[in-house]
Design an enzyme around this catalytic site. Sequence first.
Site, short mmCIF file in Angstrom:
data_model
loop_
_atom_site.label_atom_id
_atom_site.label_comp_id
_atom_site.label_asym_id
_atom_site.label_seq_id
_atom_site.Cartn_x
_atom_site.Cartn_y
_atom_site.Cartn_z
N CYS A 65 1.68 -4.07 -10.21
CA CYS A 65 2.38 -3.55 -11.55
C CYS A 65 3.88 -3.31 -11.05
O CYS A 65 4.22 -3.89 -10.23
CB CYS A 65 1.55 -2.47 -12.30
N GLY A 68 3.04 -0.36 -8.65
CA GLY A 68 1.88 -0.32 -7.99
C GLY A 68 0.91 0.96 -8.38
O GLY A 68 -0.13 0.83 -7.81
N HIS A 98 -7.13 3.13 9.41
CA HIS A 98 -7.74 4.47 9.34
C HIS A 98 -8.48 4.72 7.97
O HIS A 98 -9.42 5.65 8.10
CB HIS A 98 -6.70 5.42 9.56
C1 RB5 Z 1 5.07 -0.93 -17.11
O1 RB5 Z 1 6.39 -1.08 -17.77
C2 RB5 Z 1 5.08 -0.17 -15.84
O2 RB5 Z 1 4.78 1.27 -16.42
C3 RB5 Z 1 3.79 -0.68 -15.03
O3 RB5 Z 1 4.01 -1.65 -14.58
C4 RB5 Z 1 3.66 0.35 -13.71
O4 RB5 Z 1 4.79 0.68 -12.83
C5 RB5 Z 1 2.83 1.51 -13.94
O5 RB5 Z 1 2.53 2.41 -13.08
#
Ligand code: RB5
Length: 147
Positions: A65, A68, A98
Amino acid sequence: MKIGIGNDHSALELKAEIVEFLKEKGHEVVDYGTYTAESCDYPAYGEAVGRAVASGEVEQGILICGTGLGISLAANKVKGVRAAVCSEPYTAKMARAHNNCNILAFGARVVGAELAKMIVETWLNTEFEGGRHQRRVDMIMEIEGKA
Ligand code: RB5
């Protein structure tokens, strides 16, 4: 290896590069979405890959994302999942060696494509060491069974 991958809208391009990289290395990839650039909710994809890993449908998972974080937090709510956010190869190596993590997460707004590939390669080339680490991983997983 059969690898499940999932992402939100922030990581479409990076996901495509990682999928290609994995296929070049001979891995089978199952893509759980998202498949478009339309804004979406990352927990759905974290959960989907988490369930695929926990059920054995795929052997390992990769989640991307923006950071992450959100997508790995969602995956970690699925019983049996150990997802780790790794922004460099050392953490990726230790998360396998680990912690026996079964999902790698990273942020498309944090790491570039080449660094992400190094992280993925390190992750896939590192085996769990077992021994004293098995006891600690067992302790982590026992927490799931507590109220
Ligand atoms: C999306 O804008 C963002 O919040 C998502 O990709 C992520 O970073 C969330 O943890």
